[in-house]
Design an enzyme around this catalytic site. Structure first.
Site, mmCIF file in Angstrom:
data_model
loop_
_atom_site.group_PDB
_atom_site.id
_atom_site.type_symbol
_atom_site.label_atom_id
_atom_site.label_comp_id
_atom_site.label_asym_id
_atom_site.label_seq_id
_atom_site.Cartn_x
_atom_site.Cartn_y
_atom_site.Cartn_z
ATOM 1 N N LYS A 48 -0.532 12.132 1.182
ATOM 2 C CA LYS A 48 -1.166 13.229 1.922
ATOM 3 C C LYS A 48 -2.461 13.679 1.258
ATOM 4 C CE LYS A 48 3.025 15.213 3.798
ATOM 5 N NZ LYS A 48 3.963 16.336 3.766
ATOM 6 N N GLU A 58 -2.980 -4.664 -3.088
ATOM 7 C CA GLU A 58 -3.493 -5.614 -4.072
ATOM 8 C C GLU A 58 -3.486 -5.006 -5.464
ATOM 9 O OE1 GLU A 58 -4.734 -4.697 -1.102
ATOM 10 O OE2 GLU A 58 -6.301 -6.101 -0.460
ATOM 11 N N ASN A 105 0.839 -1.187 0.000
ATOM 12 C CA ASN A 105 0.000 0.000 0.000
ATOM 13 C C ASN A 105 0.882 1.248 0.000
ATOM 14 O OD1 ASN A 105 0.537 -0.790 2.783
ATOM 15 N ND2 ASN A 105 -1.004 0.672 3.464
#
Length: 157
Positions: free
Chosen positions: A65, A74, A61
């Site tokens: 910001k 994934e 992942n």
């Protein structure tokens, strides 16, 4: 007319119960969590694809910001696979995480966007791929394909 949807999956208590291919891809997903950029959630997710030729493609992942411009592990793995124009096909997708958001008794599950991306790649290769998810207690859920996680895929007939 009432209709029903039923599905099945395997629940394995530990890493040792996985087969050799599952162990390889689960370990790769664990290592991928180390590459996660998750300074906002402190929830690091790793994903790994085991391809039919035994190549591994990883993803983690990547938060940003400017929420919600980050991307789930994934989809990073799947889109990397697609961007490299891999044609050998996906055999297994493993997903794991590190962080306080997943408590010991919790089940880990991909978001809807990731499920739809899995469905797209299933359609592209015209065959399902196994999905392995590591839970908060160290157990694993194993699904034969995304249709067990997303029964009414966008664009279903």
């Amino acid at each position: 007319m009432k209709k029903e949807f039923k599905f099945s999956y395997h629940h394995l208590a530990s890493f040792e119960e996985l087969n050799e291919d599952q162990k390889i891809v689960a370990q790769a997903a664990e290592k991928a969590t180390l590459k996660a950029h998750a300074p906002y959630s402190n929830f690091k997710v790793g994903a790994a694809l085991l391809l039919n030729d035994d190549t591994i493609v990883i993803g983690s992942n990547q938060e940003n910001k400017a929420y919600p411009t980050g991307l789930c592990a994934e989809r990073v793995a799947l889109f990397s696979y697609g961007a490299q124009q891999n044609k050998q096909g996906i055999k297994i997708l493993a997903i794991t995480c590190v962080g306080d958001l997943l408590k010991e008794g919790d089940i880990f599950s991909p978001c809807g966007g990731c499920r739809q991306a899995m469905a797209e790649y299933t359609e592209i290769q015209k065959a399902p791929f196994e999905i392995i998810m590591k839970n908060g207690d160290g157990s694993y859920l194993i699904f034969e394909g995304v249709h067990q996680l997303l029964p009414f895929i966008f664009g279903s007939k």
